[in-house]
Design a protein around this motif. Structure first.
Motif, PDB file in Angstrom:
ATOM      1  N   GLU A  52       0.797  -1.223   0.000  1.00  0.00           N
ATOM      2  CA  GLU A  52       0.000   0.000   0.000  1.00  0.00           C
ATOM      3  C   GLU A  52       0.834   1.280   0.000  1.00  0.00           C
ATOM      4  O   GLU A  52       0.432   2.301   0.560  1.00  0.00           O
ATOM      5  N   THR A  78      -7.493  -4.460   0.020  1.00  0.00           N
ATOM      6  CA  THR A  78      -7.252  -3.035  -0.204  1.00  0.00           C
ATOM      7  C   THR A  78      -8.466  -2.403  -0.879  1.00  0.00           C
ATOM      8  O   THR A  78      -8.885  -1.296  -0.514  1.00  0.00           O
ATOM      9  N   LYS A 117     -11.035  -1.761   1.696  1.00  0.00           N
ATOM     10  CA  LYS A 117     -10.686  -0.611   2.542  1.00  0.00           C
ATOM     11  C   LYS A 117     -11.020   0.695   1.828  1.00  0.00           C
ATOM     12  O   LYS A 117     -11.511   1.640   2.445  1.00  0.00           O
ATOM     13  N   VAL A 118     -10.746   0.752   0.515  1.00  0.00           N
ATOM     14  CA  VAL A 118     -11.070   1.949  -0.270  1.00  0.00           C
ATOM     15  C   VAL A 118     -12.577   2.207  -0.228  1.00  0.00           C
ATOM     16  O   VAL A 118     -13.033   3.324   0.041  1.00  0.00           O
ATOM     17  N   ASN A 129     -14.865   1.024   1.922  1.00  0.00           N
ATOM     18  CA  ASN A 129     -15.325   1.299   3.287  1.00  0.00           C
ATOM     19  C   ASN A 129     -14.920   2.683   3.777  1.00  0.00           C
ATOM     20  O   ASN A 129     -15.519   3.214   4.709  1.00  0.00           O
ATOM     21  N   SER A 130     -13.911   3.273   3.151  1.00  0.00           N
ATOM     22  CA  SER A 130     -13.462   4.616   3.533  1.00  0.00           C
ATOM     23  C   SER A 130     -14.146   5.703   2.710  1.00  0.00           C
ATOM     24  O   SER A 130     -13.855   6.881   2.875  1.00  0.00           O
ATOM     25  N   GLY A 131     -15.031   5.302   1.791  1.00  0.00           N
ATOM     26  CA  GLY A 131     -15.772   6.284   1.003  1.00  0.00           C
ATOM     27  C   GLY A 131     -15.255   6.493  -0.401  1.00  0.00           C
ATOM     28  O   GLY A 131     -15.786   7.340  -1.133  1.00  0.00           O
ATOM     29  N   GLY A 132     -14.200   5.760  -0.798  1.00  0.00           N
ATOM     30  CA  GLY A 132     -13.698   5.863  -2.161  1.00  0.00           C
ATOM     31  C   GLY A 132     -14.660   5.227  -3.153  1.00  0.00           C
ATOM     32  O   GLY A 132     -15.520   4.424  -2.786  1.00  0.00           O
ATOM     33  N   ASP A 160     -10.639   9.161  -4.825  1.00  0.00           N
ATOM     34  CA  ASP A 160     -10.725   9.454  -3.397  1.00  0.00           C
ATOM     35  C   ASP A 160     -11.831  10.481  -3.165  1.00  0.00           C
ATOM     36  O   ASP A 160     -12.575  10.838  -4.089  1.00  0.00           O
ATOM     37  N   LEU A 161     -11.957  10.975  -1.962  1.00  0.00           N
ATOM     38  CA  LEU A 161     -13.039  11.885  -1.614  1.00  0.00           C
ATOM     39  C   LEU A 161     -12.925  13.243  -2.303  1.00  0.00           C
ATOM     40  O   LEU A 161     -13.918  13.960  -2.403  1.00  0.00           O
TER      41      LEU A 161
END
Length: 116
Positions: free
Chosen positions: A9, A77, A80-81, A83-86, A105-106
């Motif tokens: 990462e 990965t 994770k993207v 779940n983080s809003g990506g 990304d955001l």
């Protein structure tokens, strides 16, 4: 590509757009002694001491460099993207070096993640 460069990462590969890939290869060979491998007329990859990347055919525009991270577990990965809003803009696909997906990304920046 040496396995010692693969860090989970972390930014590991950068892709540029170029209207003249031959000219780009000549420039970066002369400046930085990058080594190139061609994958058809519209893509070439390069290897440098601390970063690898590629040039794909297209009109360069500020902000169009694609940052590519390496992952030991591409599915984890990707999750994770998400779940983080990506937002996934290209789901996992195969390419000659392994598998990859792309996301924004955001702030709307597009990045990619690849795995062997």
């Amino acid at each position: 590509m040496a396995d010692s460069k693969l860090k989970h990462e972390q930014i590991q590969y950068i892709e540029f757009l170029s209207k003249d890939i031959t000219r780009a290869k000549e420039f970066y060979t002369q400046c930085f002694d990058w080594k190139f491998t061609d994958y058809g007329p519209e893509y070439t990859s390069f290897t440098g001491d601390y970063v690898d990347g590629g040039f794909t055919y297209g009109d360069p525009v500020n902000g169009t460099v694609l940052v590519v991270l390496y992952s030991e577990d591409i599915e984890a990965t990707k999750n994770k993207v998400i779940n983080s809003g990506g937002t996934i803009v290209k789901d996992i696909f195969d390419f000659p070096g392994g598998k990859r997906f792309q996301f924004t990304d955001l702030d709307g920046y597009e990045l990619a993640v690849w795995s062997l």
